[in-house]
Write an enzyme that holds these catalytic residues in place. Structure first.
Site, PDB file in Angstrom:
ATOM      1  N   HIS A  48       0.841  -1.207   0.000  1.00 55.52           N
ATOM      2  CA  HIS A  48       0.000   0.000   0.000  1.00 55.52           C
ATOM      3  C   HIS A  48       0.872   1.252   0.000  1.00 55.52           C
ATOM      4  O   HIS A  48       2.064   1.184   0.304  1.00 55.52           O
ATOM      5  CB  HIS A  48      -0.920   0.025   1.225  1.00 55.52           C
ATOM      6  CG  HIS A  48      -2.112  -0.887   1.089  1.00 55.52           C
ATOM      7  ND1 HIS A  48      -2.059  -2.209   1.434  1.00 55.52           N
ATOM      8  CD2 HIS A  48      -3.367  -0.662   0.626  1.00 55.52           C
ATOM      9  CE1 HIS A  48      -3.243  -2.769   1.196  1.00 55.52           C
ATOM     10  NE2 HIS A  48      -4.048  -1.859   0.707  1.00 55.52           N
ATOM     11  N   LYS A  97      -0.682   4.889   4.545  1.00 52.93           N
ATOM     12  CA  LYS A  97      -1.592   3.943   5.209  1.00 52.93           C
ATOM     13  C   LYS A  97      -1.172   3.759   6.665  1.00 52.93           C
ATOM     14  O   LYS A  97      -0.026   3.459   6.959  1.00 52.93           O
ATOM     15  CB  LYS A  97      -1.605   2.594   4.479  1.00 52.93           C
ATOM     16  CG  LYS A  97      -2.631   1.637   5.078  1.00 52.93           C
ATOM     17  CD  LYS A  97      -2.948   0.498   4.146  1.00 52.93           C
ATOM     18  CE  LYS A  97      -3.958  -0.458   4.751  1.00 52.93           C
ATOM     19  NZ  LYS A  97      -5.271   0.154   4.987  1.00 52.93           N
TER      20      LYS A  97
HETATM   21  N1  NAD Z   1     -12.939  -0.662   2.987  1.00 54.00           N
HETATM   22  C1  NAD Z   1     -12.366  -0.182   1.859  1.00 54.00           C
HETATM   23  O1  NAD Z   1     -12.742  -0.535   0.741  1.00 54.00           O
HETATM   24  C2  NAD Z   1     -11.250   0.824   1.999  1.00 54.00           C
HETATM   25  C3  NAD Z   1     -10.654   1.373   0.867  1.00 54.00           C
HETATM   26  C4  NAD Z   1      -9.681   2.368   1.034  1.00 54.00           C
HETATM   27  C5  NAD Z   1      -9.330   2.780   2.313  1.00 54.00           C
HETATM   28  N2  NAD Z   1      -9.915   2.185   3.392  1.00 54.00           N
HETATM   29  C6  NAD Z   1      -9.667   2.623   4.766  1.00 54.00           C
HETATM   30  O2  NAD Z   1     -10.416   3.811   4.972  1.00 54.00           O
HETATM   31  C7  NAD Z   1      -9.743   4.656   5.914  1.00 54.00           C
HETATM   32  C8  NAD Z   1      -9.523   6.044   5.303  1.00 54.00           C
HETATM   33  O3  NAD Z   1      -8.672   5.935   4.183  1.00 54.00           O
HETATM   34  P1  NAD Z   1      -8.165   7.232   3.394  1.00 54.00           P
HETATM   35  O4  NAD Z   1      -7.171   6.716   2.433  1.00 54.00           O
HETATM   36  O5  NAD Z   1      -9.291   8.055   2.937  1.00 54.00           O
HETATM   37  O6  NAD Z   1      -7.398   7.995   4.584  1.00 54.00           O
HETATM   38  P2  NAD Z   1      -7.062   9.550   4.714  1.00 54.00           P
HETATM   39  O7  NAD Z   1      -5.985   9.657   5.731  1.00 54.00           O
HETATM   40  O8  NAD Z   1      -6.829  10.135   3.364  1.00 54.00           O
HETATM   41  O9  NAD Z   1      -8.424  10.188   5.311  1.00 54.00           O
HETATM   42  C9  NAD Z   1      -8.855  10.014   6.636  1.00 54.00           C
HETATM   43  C10 NAD Z   1      -9.621  11.272   7.041  1.00 54.00           C
HETATM   44  O10 NAD Z   1     -10.262  11.065   8.317  1.00 54.00           O
HETATM   45  C11 NAD Z   1     -10.270  12.318   8.968  1.00 54.00           C
HETATM   46  N3  NAD Z   1     -10.571  12.182  10.405  1.00 54.00           N
HETATM   47  C12 NAD Z   1      -9.731  12.215  11.474  1.00 54.00           C
HETATM   48  N4  NAD Z   1     -10.433  12.083  12.629  1.00 54.00           N
HETATM   49  C13 NAD Z   1     -11.729  11.972  12.287  1.00 54.00           C
HETATM   50  C14 NAD Z   1     -12.935  11.803  13.038  1.00 54.00           C
HETATM   51  N5  NAD Z   1     -12.960  11.721  14.362  1.00 54.00           N
HETATM   52  N6  NAD Z   1     -14.100  11.691  12.362  1.00 54.00           N
HETATM   53  C15 NAD Z   1     -14.125  11.758  11.004  1.00 54.00           C
HETATM   54  N7  NAD Z   1     -13.004  11.921  10.246  1.00 54.00           N
HETATM   55  C16 NAD Z   1     -11.836  12.018  10.877  1.00 54.00           C
HETATM   56  C17 NAD Z   1      -8.902  12.901   8.668  1.00 54.00           C
HETATM   57  O11 NAD Z   1      -8.896  14.302   8.873  1.00 54.00           O
HETATM   58  C18 NAD Z   1      -8.722  12.505   7.208  1.00 54.00           C
HETATM   59  O12 NAD Z   1      -9.146  13.520   6.319  1.00 54.00           O
HETATM   60  C19 NAD Z   1      -8.461   3.894   6.279  1.00 54.00           C
HETATM   61  O13 NAD Z   1      -8.706   3.125   7.428  1.00 54.00           O
HETATM   62  C20 NAD Z   1      -8.242   2.975   5.076  1.00 54.00           C
HETATM   63  O14 NAD Z   1      -7.511   1.820   5.396  1.00 54.00           O
HETATM   64  C21 NAD Z   1     -10.867   1.229   3.246  1.00 54.00           C
END
Ligand code: NAD
Length: 240
Positions: free
Chosen positions: A137, A141
């Site tokens: 990744h 991540k």
């Molecule tokens: N299930 C899936 O298909 C899938 C796919 C991609 C990513 N993910 C997961 O999704 C999550 C997010 O991924 P990303 O790449 O967008 O990460 P990212 O770091 O780009 O975004 C995360 C966001 O969450 C925000 N945040 C922090 N505290 C928060 C709170 N209390 N409430 C709401 N938002 C808050 C941050 O400010 C940030 O903008 C990760 O855990 C990743 O592993 C899952």
């Protein structure tokens, strides 16, 4: 039917969700991206058809509980809180709430999960093969190994008696499925499962080219969960 959506977590995935949801004629009624945003929202909550949460491993469980308390349906793809999944599922059911969780929302990955299961069933009695996983990744991540790799490893453990658990370290042992985690620039997500013997290697691999597949799956799940109560996963949506 157009839905009112609250986005929780406006990072890489949250922005992709906004794009796909808007294309499908849904409206985004609130964007929550920090603890402070959630606290403000709770003081003055809006009604919505669903919250879609892609936040952080340390905030996901709190966000889910907030949605339960506010009677808001939640679709979450946030990973890295697997140890609390069972308790959250119980809480969802006992509070008569609606939640959809997927460690990976991509349709392709969920087909890959089924292929992994079938392969593990075939390899159950083939003790000459050692099985291990590799996940790669992007550098940002937070959790490691990926939620998808954990799902893949758990299915292998369920089907292959000689494997009891998974490990994410270099200390190999015969009863654990090793998951190697690699972090590199600009990789959306690659998962590979290897079965290796002294004479050959069987390898299955999924490569995510971008985040669109995850976002489409999550918005489809949000549409599908409307009018439902309970705890749901991709196998419910896809009828696997
Ligand atoms: N299930 C899936 O298909 C899938 C796919 C991609 C990513 N993910 C997961 O999704 C999550 C997010 O991924 P990303 O790449 O967008 O990460 P990212 O770091 O780009 O975004 C995360 C966001 O969450 C925000 N945040 C922090 N505290 C928060 C709170 N209390 N409430 C709401 N938002 C808050 C941050 O400010 C940030 O903008 C990760 O855990 C990743 O592993 C899952």
């Amino acid at each position: 039917m157009p839905m009112k959506i609250i986005i929780s977590g406006y990072g890489k995935m949250g922005k992709e969700i906004e794009k796909i949801a808007t294309e499908r004629n849904h409206s985004i009624v609130a964007i929550i991206d920090t603890e402070k945003d959630w606290k403000n929202f709770i003081k003055n909550p809006l009604s919505a058809d669903v919250v879609i949460d892609f936040s952080t491993p340390s905030t996901a469980v709190g966000n889910i509980k907030r949605c339960f308390a506010l009677n808001l349906r939640i679709v979450t793809g946030t990973t890295g809180w697997n140890d609390q999944l069972k308790a959250i599922k119980t809480l969802c059911l006992s509070n008569n709430q609606a939640m959809f969780y997927a460690s990976n929302f991509s349709i392709g990955v969920n087909i890959f999960f089924e292929v992994n299961k079938k392969l593990a069933q075939l390899m159950k009695s083939q003790e000459q093969y050692e099985v291990f996983l590799e996940e790669t990744h992007h550098l940002q991540k937070i959790d490691s190994p990926s939620g998808t790799a954990i799902t893949l490893a758990n299915e292998i453990i369920k089907n292959i008696d000689r494997k009891k658990d998974w490990i994410n370290t270099k200390e190999k042992n015969d009863s654990s499925v090793e998951i190697k985690s690699i972090r590199a620039e600009n990789i959306t997500g690659i998962h590979t499962i290897f079965y290796e013997s002294s004479v050959d290697t069987i390898e299955i691999k999924h490569i995510a080219k971008n985040r669109i597949g995850f976002a489409v799956g999550a918005v489809l799940a949000a549409e599908w969960i409307q009018g439902k109560k309970g705890f749901f996963e991709m196998k419910d949506l896809l009828n696997f």
